[in-house]
Design a protein around this motif. Structure first.
Motif, PDB file in Angstrom:
ATOM      1  N   ARG A   1      14.464  35.990  50.972  1.00  0.00           N
ATOM      2  CA  ARG A   1      14.146  37.382  50.599  1.00  0.00           C
ATOM      3  C   ARG A   1      14.019  37.523  49.086  1.00  0.00           C
ATOM      4  NH1 ARG A   1      15.504  40.976  54.924  1.00  0.00           N
ATOM      5  NH2 ARG A   1      16.607  39.877  56.564  1.00  0.00           N
ATOM      6  N   THR A   2      14.462  36.502  48.353  1.00  0.00           N
ATOM      7  CA  THR A   2      14.413  36.584  46.888  1.00  0.00           C
ATOM      8  C   THR A   2      13.198  35.815  46.350  1.00  0.00           C
ATOM      9  OG1 THR A   2      15.690  34.558  46.523  1.00  0.00           O
ATOM     10  CG2 THR A   2      16.952  36.594  46.837  1.00  0.00           C
ATOM     11  N   LYS A   3      12.716  36.248  45.172  1.00  0.00           N
ATOM     12  CA  LYS A   3      11.577  35.579  44.525  1.00  0.00           C
ATOM     13  C   LYS A   3      11.912  34.121  44.225  1.00  0.00           C
ATOM     14  CE  LYS A   3       8.478  38.753  42.064  1.00  0.00           C
ATOM     15  NZ  LYS A   3       7.278  38.350  42.720  1.00  0.00           N
TER      16      LYS A   3
ATOM     17  N   THR B   1      10.377  37.021  60.642  1.00  0.00           N
ATOM     18  CA  THR B   1       9.623  35.804  60.316  1.00  0.00           C
ATOM     19  C   THR B   1       8.238  36.162  59.783  1.00  0.00           C
ATOM     20  OG1 THR B   1      10.781  34.731  62.132  1.00  0.00           O
ATOM     21  CG2 THR B   1       8.800  33.619  61.311  1.00  0.00           C
ATOM     22  N   PHE B   2       7.587  37.106  60.438  1.00  0.00           N
ATOM     23  CA  PHE B   2       6.238  37.509  60.012  1.00  0.00           C
ATOM     24  C   PHE B   2       6.289  38.240  58.663  1.00  0.00           C
ATOM     25  CE2 PHE B   2       4.570  37.816  64.672  1.00  0.00           C
ATOM     26  CZ  PHE B   2       4.726  36.447  64.798  1.00  0.00           C
ATOM     27  N   THR B   3       7.351  38.990  58.446  1.00  0.00           N
ATOM     28  CA  THR B   3       7.485  39.689  57.162  1.00  0.00           C
ATOM     29  C   THR B   3       7.587  38.664  56.030  1.00  0.00           C
ATOM     30  OG1 THR B   3       8.659  41.478  58.254  1.00  0.00           O
ATOM     31  CG2 THR B   3       8.885  41.380  55.870  1.00  0.00           C
TER      32      THR B   3
ATOM     33  N   ALA C   1       6.465  35.610  56.064  1.00  0.00           N
ATOM     34  CA  ALA C   1       5.165  34.921  55.953  1.00  0.00           C
ATOM     35  C   ALA C   1       4.166  35.772  55.173  1.00  0.00           C
ATOM     36  CB  ALA C   1       4.626  34.625  57.348  1.00  0.00           C
ATOM     37  N   LYS C   2       4.167  37.063  55.444  1.00  0.00           N
ATOM     38  CA  LYS C   2       3.222  37.967  54.777  1.00  0.00           C
ATOM     39  C   LYS C   2       3.500  38.019  53.272  1.00  0.00           C
ATOM     40  CE  LYS C   2       1.771  42.828  54.779  1.00  0.00           C
ATOM     41  NZ  LYS C   2       2.278  43.223  53.482  1.00  0.00           N
ATOM     42  N   ILE C   3       4.766  38.185  52.925  1.00  0.00           N
ATOM     43  CA  ILE C   3       5.118  38.277  51.496  1.00  0.00           C
ATOM     44  C   ILE C   3       4.762  36.966  50.786  1.00  0.00           C
ATOM     45  CG2 ILE C   3       7.061  38.479  49.870  1.00  0.00           C
ATOM     46  CD1 ILE C   3       8.384  40.329  51.977  1.00  0.00           C
ATOM     47  N   PHE C   4       5.115  35.863  51.422  1.00  0.00           N
ATOM     48  CA  PHE C   4       4.866  34.554  50.802  1.00  0.00           C
ATOM     49  C   PHE C   4       3.362  34.313  50.631  1.00  0.00           C
ATOM     50  CE2 PHE C   4       4.403  29.947  50.715  1.00  0.00           C
ATOM     51  CZ  PHE C   4       5.400  29.586  49.814  1.00  0.00           C
ATOM     52  N   GLN C   5       2.617  34.652  51.663  1.00  0.00           N
ATOM     53  CA  GLN C   5       1.162  34.429  51.603  1.00  0.00           C
ATOM     54  C   GLN C   5       0.535  35.254  50.470  1.00  0.00           C
ATOM     55  OE1 GLN C   5      -1.294  33.895  55.165  1.00  0.00           O
ATOM     56  NE2 GLN C   5      -2.375  35.719  54.544  1.00  0.00           N
ATOM     57  N   GLU C   6       1.020  36.476  50.307  1.00  0.00           N
ATOM     58  CA  GLU C   6       0.489  37.331  49.234  1.00  0.00           C
ATOM     59  C   GLU C   6       0.854  36.782  47.853  1.00  0.00           C
ATOM     60  OE1 GLU C   6       0.555  41.378  51.918  1.00  0.00           O
ATOM     61  OE2 GLU C   6       2.036  41.157  50.305  1.00  0.00           O
ATOM     62  N   GLU C   7       2.082  36.309  47.728  1.00  0.00           N
ATOM     63  CA  GLU C   7       2.524  35.815  46.419  1.00  0.00           C
ATOM     64  C   GLU C   7       1.835  34.522  46.017  1.00  0.00           C
ATOM     65  OE1 GLU C   7       7.051  37.570  46.102  1.00  0.00           O
ATOM     66  OE2 GLU C   7       6.781  35.441  46.481  1.00  0.00           O
ATOM     67  N   TYR C   8       1.628  33.646  46.991  1.00  0.00           N
ATOM     68  CA  TYR C   8       1.140  32.299  46.652  1.00  0.00           C
ATOM     69  C   TYR C   8      -0.246  31.991  47.213  1.00  0.00           C
ATOM     70  CZ  TYR C   8       5.743  31.371  44.786  1.00  0.00           C
ATOM     71  OH  TYR C   8       6.884  31.425  44.024  1.00  0.00           O
ATOM     72  N   ASP C   9      -0.889  32.976  47.825  1.00  0.00           N
ATOM     73  CA  ASP C   9      -2.197  32.775  48.444  1.00  0.00           C
ATOM     74  C   ASP C   9      -2.179  31.506  49.315  1.00  0.00           C
ATOM     75  OD1 ASP C   9      -4.789  33.245  49.099  1.00  0.00           O
ATOM     76  OD2 ASP C   9      -5.618  32.185  47.364  1.00  0.00           O
ATOM     77  N   PHE C  10      -1.154  31.442  50.150  1.00  0.00           N
ATOM     78  CA  PHE C  10      -0.946  30.253  50.983  1.00  0.00           C
ATOM     79  C   PHE C  10      -1.119  30.651  52.449  1.00  0.00           C
ATOM     80  CE2 PHE C  10       1.448  27.223  53.371  1.00  0.00           C
ATOM     81  CZ  PHE C  10       1.228  26.025  52.710  1.00  0.00           C
ATOM     82  N   PRO C  11      -1.990  29.944  53.191  1.00  0.00           N
ATOM     83  CA  PRO C  11      -2.290  30.382  54.567  1.00  0.00           C
ATOM     84  C   PRO C  11      -1.123  30.223  55.551  1.00  0.00           C
ATOM     85  CG  PRO C  11      -3.850  28.683  53.826  1.00  0.00           C
ATOM     86  CD  PRO C  11      -2.766  28.754  52.813  1.00  0.00           C
ATOM     87  N   PHE C  12      -0.855  31.298  56.236  1.00  0.00           N
ATOM     88  CA  PHE C  12       0.146  31.320  57.300  1.00  0.00           C
ATOM     89  C   PHE C  12      -0.483  31.937  58.547  1.00  0.00           C
ATOM     90  CE2 PHE C  12       4.751  30.742  56.687  1.00  0.00           C
ATOM     91  CZ  PHE C  12       4.810  30.391  55.357  1.00  0.00           C
TER      92      PHE C  12
END
Ligand code: F6P
Length: 327
Positions: free
Chosen positions: A81-83, A109-111, A113-124
């Motif tokens: 949950r942390t940066k 889990t989806f939350t 994935a969504k945050i991570f994908q937005e931060e790192y433009d990484f496909p999930f």
């Protein structure tokens, strides 16, 4: 396939659910068919942060389709949950040159994935794995059918002893926020009443129903309670009923984590296999940021924000039906 994805990782996160292994197997076998490198992240996001990543191959997933739990283990990660936690997770993915992830779990889990994908433009992409069946964008989630079947088996056994002793049983099933398990179990076991988190069930109304049943010489009764009902769990509801009515000898049974384990049903194995297979195809087709599901027997893709943000609740018609069939 005109796609740059060569290395894919799969993981399970949140509460485990029967059928997660069948999903992992389908992901690994499909990825291997397409000559992709496939990795397993152990213990969900927490394992990712700690770089607990293993290489998988076809043979790694033999003999697991029938097993409950998850061979990759699971966890609920506060650190993700942390940066800082997500930065470490990104570093771990980069260390293995992983191009995309398949996350199997529920809303949390989806939350992530969504945050991570937005931060790192990484496909999930996500697969709905939770016994609660509370994910928008799929008729059923992986594990729900098995959990209901387990609860039904328990209730059938409780019915035998309730009948023999003319007792009233309050049986608590899982579902902190979701009444699907309670509703389906209650319908399938002929429960006299079903208490859901989504419904404003009234104790006075239940007491009135029980009084009527005793007048009709109905000598035993089953009440199914979802753990998240606003009146409290089964113990609390039994206590409140006993304060007003002593027409039955009452007992309470909490099924608990029995519902999370066990060999997945055929329906869960099939759902998990279809979704696992389609998740790899989806990544290869360039899809990302979506949860897969099956509605009306068709695979559908729901953006994470809808899968998380839109609510899915048991149908009012089915709740009404359950009430009428129990009269
Ligand atoms: O989300 C699945 C679920 O089994 C819920 O029905 C239940 O409320 C919760 O997980 C229990 O979680 P834990 O195993 O962490 O106590």
């Amino acid at each position: 396939m005109a796609n740059k994805i060569k290395r894919v990782a799969v993981f399970t996160s949140g509460g485990d659910a029967p059928g997660m292994n069948a999903a992992i197997r389908a992901v690994v076998r499909t990825a291997s068919y397409h000559d992709l490198h496939i990795y397993g992240i152990r213990r969900g996001y927490q394992g990712l942060i700690e770089n607990d990543i293993i290489k998988l191959q076809r043979s790694s997933v033999g003999h697991i389709i029938q097993r409950g739990g998850t061979m990759l283990k699971t966890a609920r990660s506060e650190a993700f949950r942390t940066k800082e936690g997500r930065k470490q997770a990104h570093e771990a993915l980069m260390a293995h040159d992983i191009d995309a992830c398949i996350a199997i779990g529920g809303n949390g889990t989806f939350t992530g994935a969504k945050i991570f994908q937005e931060e790192y433009d990484f496909p999930f992409v996500g697969l709905p794995g939770t016994i609660d069946n509370d994910i928008y964008g799929t008729d059923y989630t992986i594990g729900f059918d098995t959990a209901v079947n387990t609860a039904v088996e328990c209730l059938d056994k409780i019915r035998d002893t309730a009948d023999s002793h003319n007792r009233l049983f309050f049986v608590e099933v899982m579902g902190r926020h979701s009444g699907y398990i309670a509703l389906y179990t209650g319908i399938c076991t002929g429960a006299g009443s079903i208490f859901l988190p989504e419904e404003d069930n009234d104790i006075d109304h239940l007491v009135a129903q029980l009084k009527k049943s005793t007048k009709r010489k109905k000598l035993f009764n089953l009440v199914v309670v979802a753990e998240g009902n606003q009146n409290g769990g089964a113990h609390e509801i039994a206590r409140k009923v006993n304060e007003q009515f002593d027409g039955y000898e009452t007992k309470v049974s909490v099924i608990g984590h029995l519902q999370r384990g066990g060999s997945p049903t055929a329906a869960d194995r099939l759902l998990a296999s279809r979704l696992g297979y389609e998740s790899v195809n989806a990544l290869l087709a360039g899809k990302k940021g979506v949860a897969l599901g099956i509605t009306n027997d068709k695979v559908v893709f729901t953006p994470f924000e809808d899968a998380i943000g839109k609510s899915k609740e048991p149908s009012k018609d089915m709740i009404r039906m359950a009430e009428i069939l129990a009269l």
